[in-house]
Design a protein around this motif. Structure first.
Motif, PDB file in Angstrom:
ATOM      1  N   THR A 124       0.853  -1.186   0.000  1.00 36.26           N
ATOM      2  CA  THR A 124       0.000   0.000   0.000  1.00 36.26           C
ATOM      3  C   THR A 124       0.889   1.236   0.000  1.00 36.26           C
ATOM      4  OG1 THR A 124      -0.082   0.196   2.404  1.00 36.26           O
ATOM      5  CG2 THR A 124      -1.724  -1.250   1.357  1.00 36.26           C
ATOM      6  N   ILE A 125       0.296   2.391  -0.201  1.00 31.77           N
ATOM      7  CA  ILE A 125       1.086   3.625  -0.207  1.00 31.77           C
ATOM      8  C   ILE A 125       1.698   3.888   1.167  1.00 31.77           C
ATOM      9  CG2 ILE A 125      -0.917   5.111   0.259  1.00 31.77           C
ATOM     10  CD1 ILE A 125       0.461   7.193  -1.617  1.00 31.77           C
ATOM     11  N   SER A 126       0.976   3.543   2.217  1.00 28.00           N
ATOM     12  CA  SER A 126       1.512   3.732   3.570  1.00 28.00           C
ATOM     13  C   SER A 126       2.715   2.832   3.811  1.00 28.00           C
ATOM     14  CB  SER A 126       0.430   3.451   4.622  1.00 28.00           C
ATOM     15  OG  SER A 126      -0.626   4.368   4.510  1.00 28.00           O
ATOM     16  N   GLU A 127       2.613   1.567   3.371  1.00 24.88           N
ATOM     17  CA  GLU A 127       3.713   0.625   3.547  1.00 24.88           C
ATOM     18  C   GLU A 127       4.937   1.056   2.750  1.00 24.88           C
ATOM     19  OE1 GLU A 127       1.023  -3.413   4.264  1.00 24.88           O
ATOM     20  OE2 GLU A 127       1.697  -2.872   2.244  1.00 24.88           O
ATOM     21  N   LEU A 176      10.425   3.590   2.447  1.00 21.54           N
ATOM     22  CA  LEU A 176      11.280   4.563   1.773  1.00 21.54           C
ATOM     23  C   LEU A 176      11.686   5.714   2.680  1.00 21.54           C
ATOM     24  CD1 LEU A 176       9.376   4.726  -1.642  1.00 21.54           C
ATOM     25  CD2 LEU A 176      11.573   3.596  -1.198  1.00 21.54           C
ATOM     26  N   GLY A 177      10.999   5.862   3.823  1.00 17.53           N
ATOM     27  CA  GLY A 177      11.323   6.933   4.750  1.00 17.53           C
ATOM     28  C   GLY A 177      10.797   8.285   4.333  1.00 17.53           C
ATOM     29  N   ILE A 178       9.699   8.289   3.588  1.00 21.18           N
ATOM     30  CA  ILE A 178       9.069   9.545   3.171  1.00 21.18           C
ATOM     31  C   ILE A 178       7.586   9.490   3.527  1.00 21.18           C
ATOM     32  CG2 ILE A 178      10.718   9.947   1.290  1.00 21.18           C
ATOM     33  CD1 ILE A 178       8.683   8.862  -0.666  1.00 21.18           C
ATOM     34  N   SER A 179       6.917  10.623   3.386  1.00 27.95           N
ATOM     35  CA  SER A 179       5.492  10.671   3.710  1.00 27.95           C
ATOM     36  C   SER A 179       4.664  10.197   2.522  1.00 27.95           C
ATOM     37  CB  SER A 179       5.079  12.098   4.075  1.00 27.95           C
ATOM     38  OG  SER A 179       5.184  12.951   2.943  1.00 27.95           O
ATOM     39  N   THR A 180       3.419   9.802   2.794  1.00 26.94           N
ATOM     40  CA  THR A 180       2.530   9.383   1.699  1.00 26.94           C
ATOM     41  C   THR A 180       2.241  10.544   0.760  1.00 26.94           C
ATOM     42  OG1 THR A 180       0.615   9.799   3.143  1.00 26.94           O
ATOM     43  CG2 THR A 180       1.455   7.545   3.042  1.00 26.94           C
ATOM     44  N   THR A 188       4.287  12.970  -0.013  1.00 24.11           N
ATOM     45  CA  THR A 188       5.467  13.126  -0.883  1.00 24.11           C
ATOM     46  C   THR A 188       5.461  12.072  -1.978  1.00 24.11           C
ATOM     47  OG1 THR A 188       6.803  14.071   0.899  1.00 24.11           O
ATOM     48  CG2 THR A 188       7.988  13.088  -0.948  1.00 24.11           C
ATOM     49  N   LEU A 189       5.093  10.857  -1.618  1.00 22.96           N
ATOM     50  CA  LEU A 189       5.053   9.777  -2.603  1.00 22.96           C
ATOM     51  C   LEU A 189       4.026  10.088  -3.686  1.00 22.96           C
ATOM     52  CD1 LEU A 189       6.395   7.113  -3.238  1.00 22.96           C
ATOM     53  CD2 LEU A 189       4.773   5.959  -1.724  1.00 22.96           C
ATOM     54  N   ARG A 190       2.883  10.636  -3.281  1.00 22.89           N
ATOM     55  CA  ARG A 190       1.874  11.039  -4.269  1.00 22.89           C
ATOM     56  C   ARG A 190       2.394  12.184  -5.137  1.00 22.89           C
ATOM     57  NH1 ARG A 190      -1.543  10.730   0.340  1.00 22.89           N
ATOM     58  NH2 ARG A 190      -2.920   8.905   0.305  1.00 22.89           N
ATOM     59  N   ARG A 191       3.033  13.155  -4.526  1.00 29.90           N
ATOM     60  CA  ARG A 191       3.517  14.338  -5.252  1.00 29.90           C
ATOM     61  C   ARG A 191       4.572  13.981  -6.288  1.00 29.90           C
ATOM     62  NH1 ARG A 191       7.776  17.321  -4.174  1.00 29.90           N
ATOM     63  NH2 ARG A 191       7.980  16.477  -2.062  1.00 29.90           N
ATOM     64  N   LEU A 192       5.411  12.986  -5.989  1.00 30.75           N
ATOM     65  CA  LEU A 192       6.474  12.592  -6.909  1.00 30.75           C
ATOM     66  C   LEU A 192       5.982  11.743  -8.075  1.00 30.75           C
ATOM     67  CD1 LEU A 192       9.304  11.673  -4.351  1.00 30.75           C
ATOM     68  CD2 LEU A 192       9.161  13.720  -5.786  1.00 30.75           C
ATOM     69  N   GLU A 193       4.734  11.326  -8.001  1.00 27.17           N
ATOM     70  CA  GLU A 193       4.178  10.487  -9.069  1.00 27.17           C
ATOM     71  C   GLU A 193       3.878  11.318 -10.319  1.00 27.17           C
ATOM     72  OE1 GLU A 193       0.112   7.966  -9.866  1.00 27.17           O
ATOM     73  OE2 GLU A 193       0.892   8.056  -7.816  1.00 27.17           O
TER      74      GLU A 193
END
Length: 263
Positions: free
Chosen positions: A8-11, A16-20, A22-27
């Protein structure tokens, strides 16, 4: 199964040591996470999923996840296969899958190959400073008193005779115990870990064992934790830094290659 290898995005964010966010923003529009090269997979319900294999490969490309490999004199250490961790109504209860059956495979094969087996369990000792300290962080530990039925080994495990039994109030089995002497006397160079919890004593033993000079192997199907996210992220980190996380079948194949006369 395919979905067992998706996070999942949380996992993924935790590993990765980043926030969810940030992960969405980098997509990007092409479904790739910028800077990480991860492909985003969408479920039929529109939820983001990430490939576990890609995240593991990311660790490898960054210089992690090398292999320590097997040595020539292994021992098997089983931690906390007790009622408290497998009873569904217990506060300690893990997510139970195939840990018991996988561990029994390891035990049976170890006995056949004359490989030493250590059984360890966490106990609460009110007279010990560590129990009071750990208990102040995790009050439920008090149910793990030596005479409590919660620390009774699982029936499937208790039928075996072990080479060493360690009752410990400590997070690792190396601290204030005879484990190191036991291993040194037998010239053990490889310690295979099974048991619970992945993020607790299994992790602590892997780190401490490495520091003591042992090749640390974590039996993937034979360890467990309270939820999938913590379990998965810990296995990835252990494999990246401190131990080899190996499938039980690979460990069983290794057992067969051991010259049992050396023990």
């Amino acid at each position: 199964m395919f979905y067992d290898k998706l996070l999942t995005i949380s996992e993924a964010a935790k590993i990765l040591g980043i926030s969810t966010s940030t992960l969405r923003r980098l997509e990007k529009e092409n479904g790739v996470v910028e800077g990480y090269g991860l492909k985003v997979i969408y479920t039929p319900g529109g939820q983001r999923r990430y490939l576990l294999d890609e995240i593991q490969q990311l660790y490898t490309s960054q210089g992690f996840s090398g292999k320590v490999g097997f040595g020539i004199r292994p021992a098997l250490l089983i931690r906390d296969f007790t009622t408290a961790f497998f009873e569904p109504h217990s506060l300690f209860s893990i997510s139970v899958n195939d840990q018991v059956s996988s561990t029994i495979e390891l035990i049976e094969a170890a006995k056949e190959s004359n490989i030493p087996i250590i059984f360890s369990k966490t106990v609460y000792k009110p007279e010990e400073k560590i129990s009071k300290l750990w208990g102040s962080k995790f009050p439920s530990l008090e149910i793990l008193k030596v005479e409590s039925p919660w620390v009774t080994p699982l029936p499937e495990i208790s039928k075996y005779n072990f080479d060493l039994i360690n009752e410990t109030p400590y997070i690792t089995d190396f601290h204030h115990s005879s484990l190191n002497s036991f291993l040194n006397e037998r010239e053990i160079d490889t310690l295979i870990l099974a048991g619970v919890t992945t993020s607790g004593s299994i992790r602590a033993n892997a780190v401490e064992g490495l520091q003591q000079g042992y090749k640390m192997i974590v039996a993937k199907e034979a360890v467990g934790d309270r939820n999938k996210s913590i379990h998965t992220s810990t296995l990835i980190d252990l494999n990246a830094r401190y131990a080899d996380v190996m499938n039980v079948n690979d460990i069983l194949t290794y057992y067969k290659s051991i010259n049992t006369k050396q023990f």
